[in-house]
Structures are given as structure tokens and as C-alpha cells.
Write a protein that holds these residues in place. Structure first.
Motif: not given
Length: 173
Positions: A15, A18, A66-67, A70-73
Motif C-alpha cells: 500500500f 502504491e 479505492l477503485d 482495490g487500487r488507490l486512486r
């Protein structure tokens, strides 16, 4: 694309990697998030680690967007004051939206989520600063923040480029 906002995700090594990559992308796309000009992962990573330590110590809380994968955006940090005369408000810092998602309403949604969490913490206001010359104060004003201070030339982004340091305030009561 819809984002889900989560308070205090696990700050695993993956994380934090990211987060550092998002911060690098936002900075290199011209975002006013503590760096000026082109920057690298290696320059930003120490700041990411410092935030992780501050979150672990309870001085900051991280709101992550999170999208669906689960990606940090998106991110915003709530920084709590330790001075007894300032515990009624928190600082909103490192407000970032993935450059590919900007202008899609995600900034407003992130600020609304931060406001919601701030209220659950019993805070009476949020305070932030933004860099002049980019129109950010107009965006924050459209979200309810009021300009309460400005230091002309308070930020030096390069040897010959000084910008105003603008203070914005959002009452929560």
C-alpha cells in the motif's frame, strides 16, 4: 468510475508503494502536493514513510479512495492538532486524485468523505492550505471552504517562482 472511500487502510508495504506512486504521478502531472517540478519515487518515499509513522502514532488519519479493483486512486490526510487551543479542528493535507480521474467529481466526493469523517471525530472545522496560481482556492471555495488567509509569495516553487500560500477554512457546525 466510482471510488469507495476507506478510513485508515492497512499501511502494508504494498500500500505504501502504491501511495508513493500515486503521489509521484500527481506531482509530475502538476499537482500541488508538496513538491514542485518533476520529482521521483525516491524523493517522495521518505514523505510517505513519515506519514505512515504519523498515522501509526495517531497524529494523522488516512482517507483512501479505492477503485473497484482495490487500487488507490485518491487520498486525503486528516492531521490532528495537539495544542489545547486547536484541538477543535484538523488539517486536511495531501489531497490527491489520480490524474486520469481528475475533473470527474472525485475531488468533491473525497472532500465530502473527509468532512463526514471529521464530524464523526467531533471536529468543528477543517483547515487546509493551497498553492496560489493554480485556481485551487476556487475549487475549495466551491466545496464550502472560505479563504481566511494568504501569504503573498509564501511558497517558493523554484528560484524565480513564488506563489501565495492560501489558508482555507471549512466550519463543520
Amino acid at each position: 468510475m466510482e471510488l469507495t472511500y476507506r478510513l485508515d487502510p492497512d499501511l502494508t508495504p504494498a500500500f505504501l508503494d502504491e501511495l508513493t506512486r500515486l503521489w509521484t504521478d500527481v506531482s509530475n502531472a502538476g499537482g500541488a502536493v508538496g513538491f514542485a517540478g518533476a520529482t521521483t519515487y525516491e524523493e517522495i518515499r521518505p514523505q510517505t514513510d513519515a506519514y505512515a509513522e504519523s498515522v501509526a502514532a495517531g497524529s494523522h488519519r488516512l482517507l483512501a479512495g479505492l477503485d473497484g479493483d482495490g487500487r488507490l486512486r485518491a487520498t486525503a490526510f486528516l492531521g490532528f492538532n495537539s495544542h489545547r487551543l486547536q484541538t477543535h479542528f484538523a488539517w486536511l493535507t495531501t489531497v490527491m486524485i489520480d490524474p486520469s480521474l481528475q475533473r470527474g467529481g472525485h475531488g468533491r466526493a473525497l472532500l465530502a468523505a473527509a468532512e463526514e469523517h471529521a464530524r464523526t471525530f467531533g471536529l468543528e472545522a477543517l483547515k487546509l492550505t493551497c498553492r496560489g496560481g493554480l485556481g485551487l482556492e476556487h475549487f475549495y471555495a466551491s466545496c464550502g471552504y472560505k479563504e481566511v488567509g494568504r501569504v503573498p509569495g509564501g511558497l517558493r516553487v523554484s528560484a524565480d517562482d513564488y506563489r501565495d500560500d492560501i489558508v482555507m477554512w471549512l466550519p463543520l457546525l
